[in-house]
Design a protein around this motif. Structure first.
Motif, PDB file in Angstrom:
ATOM      1  N   ASP A 209      -6.381  -6.926  -0.212  1.00 54.32           N
ATOM      2  CA  ASP A 209      -6.889  -6.389   1.047  1.00 54.32           C
ATOM      3  C   ASP A 209      -6.133  -6.920   2.259  1.00 54.32           C
ATOM      4  O   ASP A 209      -6.189  -6.332   3.338  1.00 54.32           O
ATOM      5  CB  ASP A 209      -8.376  -6.709   1.179  1.00 54.32           C
ATOM      6  CG  ASP A 209      -8.650  -8.205   1.112  1.00 54.32           C
ATOM      7  OD1 ASP A 209      -7.850  -8.929   0.474  1.00 54.32           O
ATOM      8  OD2 ASP A 209      -9.659  -8.658   1.694  1.00 54.32           O
TER       9      ASP A 209
ATOM     10  N   SER B  88      -4.887   0.300  -4.939  1.00 54.24           N
ATOM     11  CA  SER B  88      -4.431   0.384  -3.548  1.00 54.24           C
ATOM     12  C   SER B  88      -2.971  -0.004  -3.380  1.00 54.24           C
ATOM     13  O   SER B  88      -2.360   0.333  -2.364  1.00 54.24           O
ATOM     14  CB  SER B  88      -5.299  -0.512  -2.659  1.00 54.24           C
ATOM     15  OG  SER B  88      -5.218  -1.860  -3.084  1.00 54.24           O
ATOM     16  N   LEU B  89      -2.383  -0.684  -4.361  1.00 53.99           N
ATOM     17  CA  LEU B  89      -1.007  -1.144  -4.272  1.00 53.99           C
ATOM     18  C   LEU B  89      -0.091  -0.293  -5.140  1.00 53.99           C
ATOM     19  O   LEU B  89      -0.497   0.175  -6.213  1.00 53.99           O
ATOM     20  CB  LEU B  89      -0.894  -2.610  -4.689  1.00 53.99           C
ATOM     21  CG  LEU B  89      -1.684  -3.622  -3.839  1.00 53.99           C
ATOM     22  CD1 LEU B  89      -1.476  -5.038  -4.379  1.00 53.99           C
ATOM     23  CD2 LEU B  89      -1.262  -3.548  -2.377  1.00 53.99           C
TER      24      LEU B  89
ATOM     25  N   GLU C 247      -0.075  -5.915   3.335  1.00 53.87           N
ATOM     26  CA  GLU C 247       0.421  -4.619   3.805  1.00 53.87           C
ATOM     27  C   GLU C 247       1.668  -4.209   3.027  1.00 53.87           C
ATOM     28  O   GLU C 247       1.745  -3.113   2.488  1.00 53.87           O
ATOM     29  CB  GLU C 247       0.726  -4.692   5.302  1.00 53.87           C
ATOM     30  CG  GLU C 247       1.302  -3.424   5.903  1.00 53.87           C
ATOM     31  CD  GLU C 247       0.259  -2.377   6.185  1.00 53.87           C
ATOM     32  OE1 GLU C 247       0.635  -1.245   6.515  1.00 53.87           O
ATOM     33  OE2 GLU C 247      -0.954  -2.691   6.075  1.00 53.87           O
ATOM     34  N   SER C 248       2.656  -5.091   2.949  1.00 55.93           N
ATOM     35  CA  SER C 248       3.879  -4.795   2.203  1.00 55.93           C
ATOM     36  C   SER C 248       4.654  -6.085   1.950  1.00 55.93           C
ATOM     37  O   SER C 248       4.555  -7.052   2.716  1.00 55.93           O
ATOM     38  CB  SER C 248       4.764  -3.807   2.971  1.00 55.93           C
ATOM     39  OG  SER C 248       5.210  -4.383   4.180  1.00 55.93           O
TER      40      SER C 248
ATOM     41  N   THR D  65       0.835  -1.194   0.000  1.00 58.15           N
ATOM     42  CA  THR D  65       0.000   0.000   0.000  1.00 58.15           C
ATOM     43  C   THR D  65       0.881   1.259   0.000  1.00 58.15           C
ATOM     44  O   THR D  65       2.022   1.237   0.467  1.00 58.15           O
ATOM     45  CB  THR D  65      -0.906   0.010   1.239  1.00 58.15           C
ATOM     46  OG1 THR D  65      -0.096   0.030   2.421  1.00 58.15           O
ATOM     47  CG2 THR D  65      -1.788  -1.233   1.283  1.00 58.15           C
ATOM     48  N   ARG D  66       0.345   2.334  -0.531  1.00 61.07           N
ATOM     49  CA  ARG D  66       1.131   3.572  -0.615  1.00 61.07           C
ATOM     50  C   ARG D  66       1.539   4.077   0.771  1.00 61.07           C
ATOM     51  O   ARG D  66       2.652   4.578   0.962  1.00 61.07           O
ATOM     52  CB  ARG D  66       0.317   4.645  -1.361  1.00 61.07           C
ATOM     53  CG  ARG D  66       0.117   4.337  -2.837  1.00 61.07           C
ATOM     54  CD  ARG D  66      -0.596   5.473  -3.537  1.00 61.07           C
ATOM     55  NE  ARG D  66      -0.758   5.198  -4.961  1.00 61.07           N
ATOM     56  CZ  ARG D  66       0.153   5.468  -5.882  1.00 61.07           C
ATOM     57  NH1 ARG D  66       1.293   6.060  -5.536  1.00 61.07           N
ATOM     58  NH2 ARG D  66      -0.068   5.191  -7.154  1.00 61.07           N
TER      59      ARG D  66
END
Length: 482
Positions: free
Chosen positions: A325, A297-298, A328-329, A264-265
């Protein structure tokens, strides 16, 4: 003679008065009542004085003449003391004449009268009353303590159930890929315990090793602090999720030189600021992954485009798309050294030790309201981790990519040496000064004058040789310049 007569008369009157008083008591009860109230006759005397005062104030003409005669003949009439007392008793017994005391009610009372204050009943203060309201503070404290204890037990048991559910779901997959699952490090020889290692009430660890191309894999289940009531209340305002963090340490020869991250950013922005390798080798902002079919979102952080094209194959894109979803990373790096050093800790004089590492951070669904089914839903992500290990082993940069990666690492090392040049000089200078100080102390502590002189000469010879070497170098530099 008259004085003796007066003395006997007064004694006789007092005896008669006492006899009359005791004759008034018919029974023993009356006598006891009299004994209990010994001072009653004195109270009667005071009342008589109060009532007789107006009688002396208001007088007629005859009374004035009698008073005058009594004042003049006071010394001569002490013998008639008994007759005066008898007359006073007769006057008290006679009824009052209304005309004689006319106008008495209009005059104010000159003697103070007894005043009785009204009885006031004071309410008992609330804090002195024996009621539940007096213990409201204690009740609140006990209630809070019981709530904290109950929440601690419930939260700890829930984290334990979730961790055990995750391990039961992933155990077969882990045992099929690693020879050792669950080593706790307590024994000298590696031993598979087959269970999670509980670090505290909300963190569980699992160490796996015995697989080709990697030294080992550390899995850390980071649950929310459900055992902490304050943390539970804070999460009501700001909900967070449980996380699963996986760290795979690769062998030196089984991973090429590159730095890559996807997530995610928000997570990538935080990692770029905190992690040493991402801040040095990935200076650009996170880029969108729409080119490879990733959701919005990624985003992607990469040292070079060749790395992104090599890692983002069809299967990896499939994992990232279907489980975006929960991701996270994902962080691949051959220069991983952990977070940046804080400024107050000081700049290190040597480059930090680096290892080839794969890092994965997954969010458990439920946003805090995690169920055992949510833990079971993470099994496909573990398959992605196993695939990434094999992918990192197979992926190799071409010659141009390898040269670019080497230049980047040389540039980072050069920048580090420039930053630490002054500090290294200061450290070398401090070492030289410390050495000179030690030599001086050695010479001063020497008791033999001959040995002390020889030591001083040896120090002077060494300093002379150093000066000659510096002069020779300066001459050589000048000759080369000419």
């Amino acid at each position: 003679m008259p004085k003796i007569f007066a003395f006997f008369a007064i004694s006789f009157l007092l005896w008669g008065f006492s006899v009359a008083k005791f004759d008034e008591f018919d029974t023993g009860d009356d006598m006891a009542e009299y004994d209990d109230n010994d001072f009653a006759e004195f109270e009667d005397v005071i009342d008589d004085v109060v009532t007789e005062t107006p009688e002396r104030v208001i007088t007629t003409e005859e009374d004035e003449e009698e008073a005058t005669v009594e004042v003049e003949d006071q010394d001569e009439n002490q013998e008639d003391f008994e007759d005066a007392d008898i007359q006073d008793d007769d006057a008290e017994s006679e009824p009052y004449d209304d005309e004689e005391f006319e106008g008495y009610d209009d005059k104010p009372d000159t003697m103070p009268s007894k005043s009785k204050d009204p009885i006031t009943i004071v309410d008992v203060p609330a804090h002195l009353q024996n009621s539940w309201e007096s213990y409201y503070m204690e009740i609140l404290m006990v209630t809070g303590l019981l709530a904290y204890i109950m929440n601690y037990i419930i939260g700890k048991n829930k984290n334990s159930r979730l961790a055990q559910t995750w391990f039961n779901t992933h155990r077969e997959l882990l045992e099929s890929n690693f020879a050792l699952v669950g080593d706790d490090g307590t024994s000298k020889e590696p031993m598979s315990t087959g269970k999670l290692n509980q670090e505290n009430e909300h963190i569980y660890n699992l160490w796996c090793s015995g697989r080709v191309c990697c030294e080992g894999m550390l899995i850390q289940l980071k649950f929310l602090k459900r055992q902490d009531l304050l943390n539970v209340l804070a999460r009501m305002m700001r909900p967070t999720s449980d996380q699963v963090q996986i760290k795979v340490t690769m062998n030196e020869e089984d991973m090429d030189t590159y730095v890559f991250a996807v997530g995610t950013r928000k997570a990538l922005g935080r990692l770029q600021k905190e992690m040493q390798d991402l801040s040095e080798f990935c200076n650009d902002k996170p880029k969108s992954g729409a080119k490879y079919g990733l959701p919005e979102s990624l985003a992607i952080l990469s040292e070079m485009g060749e790395v992104t094209d090599g890692i983002m194959d069809t299967k990896m894109v499939h994992f990232l798309t279907h489980y975006a979803d929960k991701i996270e990373s994902i962080h691949f790096s051959d220069q991983f050294s952990g977070p940046k050093l804080m400024q107050e800790e000081g700049q290190p004089l040597k480059l930090p030790e680096t290892k080839r590492t794969l890092l994965f951070t997954f969010n458990v669904p439920g946003t805090g309201n995690t169920s055992p089914k949510d833990m079971e839903a993470l099994l496909p992500l573990m398959n992605m981790v196993i695939y990434s290990i094999d992918k990192a082993k197979k992926f190799r940069l071409n010659r141009e990519g390898k040269q670019k990666a080497d230049k980047n690492r040389a540039r980072v090392e050069e920048n580090f040496l420039k930053l630490t040049h002054v500090q290294r000089q200061e450290a070398a200078q401090s070492r030289r000064e410390e050495k000179k100080r030690a030599e001086k102390e050695r010479i001063m502590n020497e008791e033999d004058p001959d040995k002390q002189r020889k030591l001083e000469e040896a120090v002077l010879r060494r300093e002379q040789k150093k000066l000659e070497k510096k002069q020779m170098k300066m001459k050589q530099i000048k000759v080369k310049a000419m």
